[in-house]
Design a protein around this motif. Structure first.
Motif, PDB file in Angstrom:
ATOM      1  N   UNK A   1      24.335 -35.071   6.810  1.00 26.23           N
ATOM      2  CA  UNK A   1      25.822 -34.325   6.846  1.00 26.23           C
ATOM      3  C   UNK A   1      26.008 -33.951   5.445  1.00 26.23           C
ATOM      4  N   UNK A   2      26.428 -32.545   5.223  1.00 22.93           N
ATOM      5  CA  UNK A   2      27.234 -32.364   3.924  1.00 22.93           C
ATOM      6  C   UNK A   2      28.663 -32.694   4.146  1.00 22.93           C
ATOM      7  N   UNK A   3      28.815 -33.557   2.967  1.00 25.67           N
ATOM      8  CA  UNK A   3      30.179 -34.167   2.875  1.00 25.67           C
ATOM      9  C   UNK A   3      31.258 -33.451   2.441  1.00 25.67           C
ATOM     10  N   UNK A   4      31.040 -32.830   1.022  1.00 27.06           N
ATOM     11  CA  UNK A   4      31.933 -31.995   0.437  1.00 27.06           C
ATOM     12  C   UNK A   4      31.375 -31.389  -0.912  1.00 27.06           C
ATOM     13  N   UNK A   5      32.106 -30.444  -1.576  1.00 29.07           N
ATOM     14  CA  UNK A   5      31.805 -29.889  -2.589  1.00 29.07           C
ATOM     15  C   UNK A   5      32.759 -30.615  -3.622  1.00 29.07           C
ATOM     16  N   UNK A   6      32.331 -30.999  -4.857  1.00 28.50           N
ATOM     17  CA  UNK A   6      33.101 -31.467  -5.790  1.00 28.50           C
ATOM     18  C   UNK A   6      32.884 -30.836  -7.239  1.00 28.50           C
ATOM     19  N   UNK A   7      34.074 -30.874  -7.929  1.00 27.00           N
ATOM     20  CA  UNK A   7      34.210 -30.316  -9.273  1.00 27.00           C
ATOM     21  C   UNK A   7      34.575 -31.498 -10.067  1.00 27.00           C
ATOM     22  N   UNK A   8      33.646 -31.674 -10.883  1.00 25.00           N
ATOM     23  CA  UNK A   8      33.695 -32.957 -11.724  1.00 25.00           C
ATOM     24  C   UNK A   8      33.287 -32.676 -13.332  1.00 25.00           C
ATOM     25  N   UNK A   9      33.973 -33.476 -14.085  1.00 22.75           N
ATOM     26  CA  UNK A   9      33.549 -33.329 -15.344  1.00 22.75           C
ATOM     27  C   UNK A   9      32.336 -33.751 -15.756  1.00 22.75           C
ATOM     28  N   UNK A  10      31.456 -33.054 -16.653  1.00 24.90           N
ATOM     29  CA  UNK A  10      30.345 -33.269 -17.031  1.00 24.90           C
ATOM     30  C   UNK A  10      30.135 -35.005 -17.547  1.00 24.90           C
ATOM     31  N   UNK A  11      31.307 -35.514 -18.223  1.00 25.67           N
ATOM     32  CA  UNK A  11      30.933 -36.858 -18.472  1.00 25.67           C
ATOM     33  C   UNK A  11      31.108 -37.879 -17.627  1.00 25.67           C
ATOM     34  N   UNK A  12      31.533 -37.631 -16.409  1.00 22.60           N
ATOM     35  CA  UNK A  12      31.341 -38.610 -15.353  1.00 22.60           C
ATOM     36  C   UNK A  12      29.993 -38.658 -14.675  1.00 22.60           C
ATOM     37  N   UNK A  13      29.075 -38.018 -15.014  1.00 23.98           N
ATOM     38  CA  UNK A  13      27.595 -38.150 -14.760  1.00 23.98           C
ATOM     39  C   UNK A  13      26.976 -39.337 -15.661  1.00 23.98           C
ATOM     40  N   UNK A  14      26.638 -40.099 -15.035  1.00 25.11           N
ATOM     41  CA  UNK A  14      25.976 -41.453 -15.969  1.00 25.11           C
ATOM     42  C   UNK A  14      24.398 -41.485 -15.867  1.00 25.11           C
ATOM     43  N   UNK A  15      23.733 -40.830 -16.844  1.00 18.06           N
ATOM     44  CA  UNK A  15      22.337 -41.029 -16.844  1.00 18.06           C
ATOM     45  C   UNK A  15      21.782 -42.374 -16.660  1.00 18.06           C
ATOM     46  N   UNK A  16      20.601 -42.398 -16.215  1.00 18.41           N
ATOM     47  CA  UNK A  16      19.942 -43.628 -16.360  1.00 18.41           C
ATOM     48  C   UNK A  16      18.737 -43.793 -17.397  1.00 18.41           C
ATOM     49  N   UNK A  17      18.260 -45.135 -17.456  1.00 19.26           N
ATOM     50  CA  UNK A  17      17.383 -45.285 -18.630  1.00 19.26           C
ATOM     51  C   UNK A  17      16.041 -44.600 -17.927  1.00 19.26           C
ATOM     52  N   UNK A  18      15.366 -43.720 -18.663  1.00 17.28           N
ATOM     53  CA  UNK A  18      14.260 -42.844 -18.271  1.00 17.28           C
ATOM     54  C   UNK A  18      13.179 -43.542 -17.940  1.00 17.28           C
ATOM     55  N   UNK A  19      12.996 -44.710 -18.501  1.00 16.46           N
ATOM     56  CA  UNK A  19      11.761 -45.525 -18.285  1.00 16.46           C
ATOM     57  C   UNK A  19      11.779 -46.341 -16.933  1.00 16.46           C
ATOM     58  N   UNK A  20      13.111 -46.396 -16.602  1.00 17.66           N
ATOM     59  CA  UNK A  20      13.063 -47.270 -15.074  1.00 17.66           C
ATOM     60  C   UNK A  20      13.520 -46.458 -14.117  1.00 17.66           C
ATOM     61  N   UNK A  21      13.676 -45.122 -14.261  1.00 20.25           N
ATOM     62  CA  UNK A  21      14.430 -44.382 -13.146  1.00 20.25           C
ATOM     63  C   UNK A  21      13.221 -43.550 -12.831  1.00 20.25           C
TER      64      UNK A  21
END
Length: 131
Positions: free
Chosen positions: A86-106
Motif C-alpha cells: 500500500x502507498x501510505x502518503x507523500x511527504x515533504x521533509x527537510x533533507x536534515x531529517x534523513x539519517x545516513x547509515x554507516x556505509x560499511x554496515x548497511x
C-alpha cells in the motif's frame, strides 16, 4: 525532499518522488516464462508495457496477500513498476531529517532512515537496488 512512503509487510519504505512517474491500483499481471525470479511479470499501463519487479524478493521481505498498489518508477529512462502492499502518503521533509547509515554496515541501496511520527522509514535508492 519529497518522498513516497509505502508499506511492504510490516515495514515502511520510501523513494524520492523524482523517480516516481505514477501510482496505480493493482492490475492484471502477465507472467513471463523463464524471466529472472525478481521479475513478477508485465503490465499494460494505458497501452504501454512495463516490467513489474518483485521488490519483496529484492529486499528479502515476506510477501503479503494484500498488495494493492503499483508504483511506476523512472530508472535510467526506463519505466519499471514495483508492487507494494500500500502507498501510505507523500511527504515533504527537510533533507536534515534523513539519517545516513554507516556505509560499511548497511546495504548500498539504502539512502538513509527517517523517523516520522511513530515509524521508521527506510529510504531506498531504487537504481542501486535494481542494479
Amino acid at each position: 525532499m519529497q518522498i513516497v512512503v509505502f508499506k511492504l509487510g510490516d515495514e515502511y519504505f520510501a523513494v524520492n518522488t523524482e523517480k516516481v512517474q505514477s501510482i496505480n491500483d493493482i492490475m492484471s499481471i502477465t507472467k513471463v516464462p523463464k524471466a529472472p525470479s525478481h521479475i513478477k511479470g508485465l503490465i499494460n499501463l494505458r497501452g504501454s508495457i512495463k516490467s513489474l519487479v518483485d521488490i519483496n524478493l529484492l529486499l528479502n521481505i515476506s510477501h503479503s496477500e494484500n498488495q494493492e498498489n503499483i508504483i511506476i518508477l523512472d530508472v535510467d529512462g526506463e519505466e519499471i513498476g514495483i508492487l507494494v502492499d500500500r502507498v501510505e502518503e507523500v511527504l515533504s521533509l527537510d533533507d536534515k531529517e534523513l539519517r545516513t547509515l554507516d556505509s560499511e554496515s548497511s546495504e548500498d541501496y539504502i539512502q538513509g532512515i527517517i523517523k516520522y511520527e511513530d515509524k521508521l522509514l527506510i529510504v531506498i535508492d531504487i537504481k542501486k537496488l535494481l542494479n
